[in-house]
Design an enzyme around this catalytic site. Structure first.
Site, PDB file in Angstrom:
ATOM      1  N   GLU A 180      18.941  66.785  79.490  1.00  0.00           N
ATOM      2  CA  GLU A 180      18.595  65.398  79.841  1.00  0.00           C
ATOM      3  C   GLU A 180      18.506  65.180  81.356  1.00  0.00           C
ATOM      4  OE1 GLU A 180      19.931  60.721  79.137  1.00  0.00           O
ATOM      5  OE2 GLU A 180      21.345  62.316  78.656  1.00  0.00           O
ATOM      6  N   LYS A 217      15.765  65.347  76.338  1.00  0.00           N
ATOM      7  CA  LYS A 217      15.907  63.885  76.354  1.00  0.00           C
ATOM      8  C   LYS A 217      15.336  63.389  77.670  1.00  0.00           C
ATOM      9  CE  LYS A 217      19.093  60.029  75.668  1.00  0.00           C
ATOM     10  NZ  LYS A 217      20.361  59.575  75.048  1.00  0.00           N
TER      11      LYS A 217
END
Length: 299
Positions: A180, A217
């Protein structure tokens, strides 16, 4: 060696429709999350009481009839949640065994100060023991966040290299890493940062071993379907989107335009639910939120 539960979770994430609920607010973001939920800072006096309050919030969400594996593929937990129980079971076991929702664990320890337009992750000193704890509770994967503020190639290359380096340690422990590198939605160089980020991620993906796959993400991009190469990449199990401060309506609007990306929303998921609501009001509000995010994820 993956457990049977983890193999079943892999199949669900790969094949089923739905989104991932981000229920992983940690120390710094918890007071704000509680305040939005209607719990003021005067209602707790220390960290333990604060985390008890947020666990009550999370418990109410995941035990709601609106929250189940038909629309919610997975849920990301904070370590403190993993150490607590829901319905007489460990939180991770409750999610999977009672709700058919795949558990993930947030493993990062927060952010370093900004340098080269990014904030790298702080070192994760106890990562091996954390991964062992996750495996013991049949957790499927992990997530770790760092932040891109500017379109600085050196900074973005460093942030992606760090994410994949830790990701390989997580893969070696038999867990699925969610990589992420968030791009700040308020960045004055957001589109430029996204172009550099995609190039850096593609280079790291192409360097993975044949049997290694990761999840990503990412912040919803400025250009529609900008991350389609990542969605379709053979080393990527799933690309999930963070809401990043967009309200739910805007986050859903952007998500619905990006084919193949699914939600992994935190604040946008809990927008509107409140500690003072009756169970009927709470469940109806959560059901509406879940349905909207689900539809944006499958469009």
């Amino acid at each position: 060696m993956a457990s049977q539960a983890q193999l079943d979770m892999l199949k669900k994430i790969k094949s089923d429709n739905g989104f991932i609920a981000a229920l992983d607010q940690s120390g710094g973001s918890t007071p704000k999350a509680l305040r939005l939920y209607g719990v003021e800072e005067t209602e707790y006096t220390n960290d333990d009481e604060m985390f008890t309050q947020v666990h009550l919030m999370r418990t109410r969400i995941v035990t709601s009839p609106a929250f189940n594996g038909k629309r919610v593929l997975g849920a990301i937990l904070f370590e403190n949640t993993l150490d607590r129980e829901i319905g007489g079971k460990s939180s991770a076991h409750f999610l999977w065994q009672e709700k058919n929702v795949v558990p993930f664990l947030k493993v990062d320890k927060g952010l370093q100060d900004e340098a080269d337009g990014v904030q790298l992750m702080k070192p994760i000193a106890d990562l091996d023991s954390l991964l062992a704890k996750a495996n013991a509770q049949d957790v499927f994967g992990t997530k770790m966040r760092s932040v891109v503020k500017l379109g600085n190639k050196a900074g973005i290359d460093a942030i992606v290299a760090q994410q994949f380096e830790v990701g390989k340690q997580i893969l070696a422990a038999g867990l699925m890493p969610i990589i992420e590198p968030e791009v700040d939605i308020n960045s004055p160089e957001k589109a430029q940062a996204e172009a550099l980020l995609k190039a850096a991620i593609l280079a790291q993906l192409d360097a993975l071993d044949a049997d290694q796959t990761v999840m990503l993400k990412l912040t919803l991009p400025e250009e529609t379907n900008f991350y389609s190469e990542l969605v379709e990449h053979p080393k990527v199990l799933k690309v999930v989107a963070l809401s990043g401060g967009y309200n739910r309506q805007e986050a859903n609007r952007r998500l619905s335009q990006n084919t193949g990306m699914i939600a992994s929303f935190s604040r946008a998921l809990t927008e509107g639910v409140n500690a003072k609501q009756s169970d009927d009001e709470f469940n109806a509000t959560l059901d509406e939120a879940i349905e909207g995010i689900y539809q944006a994820s499958v469009s």
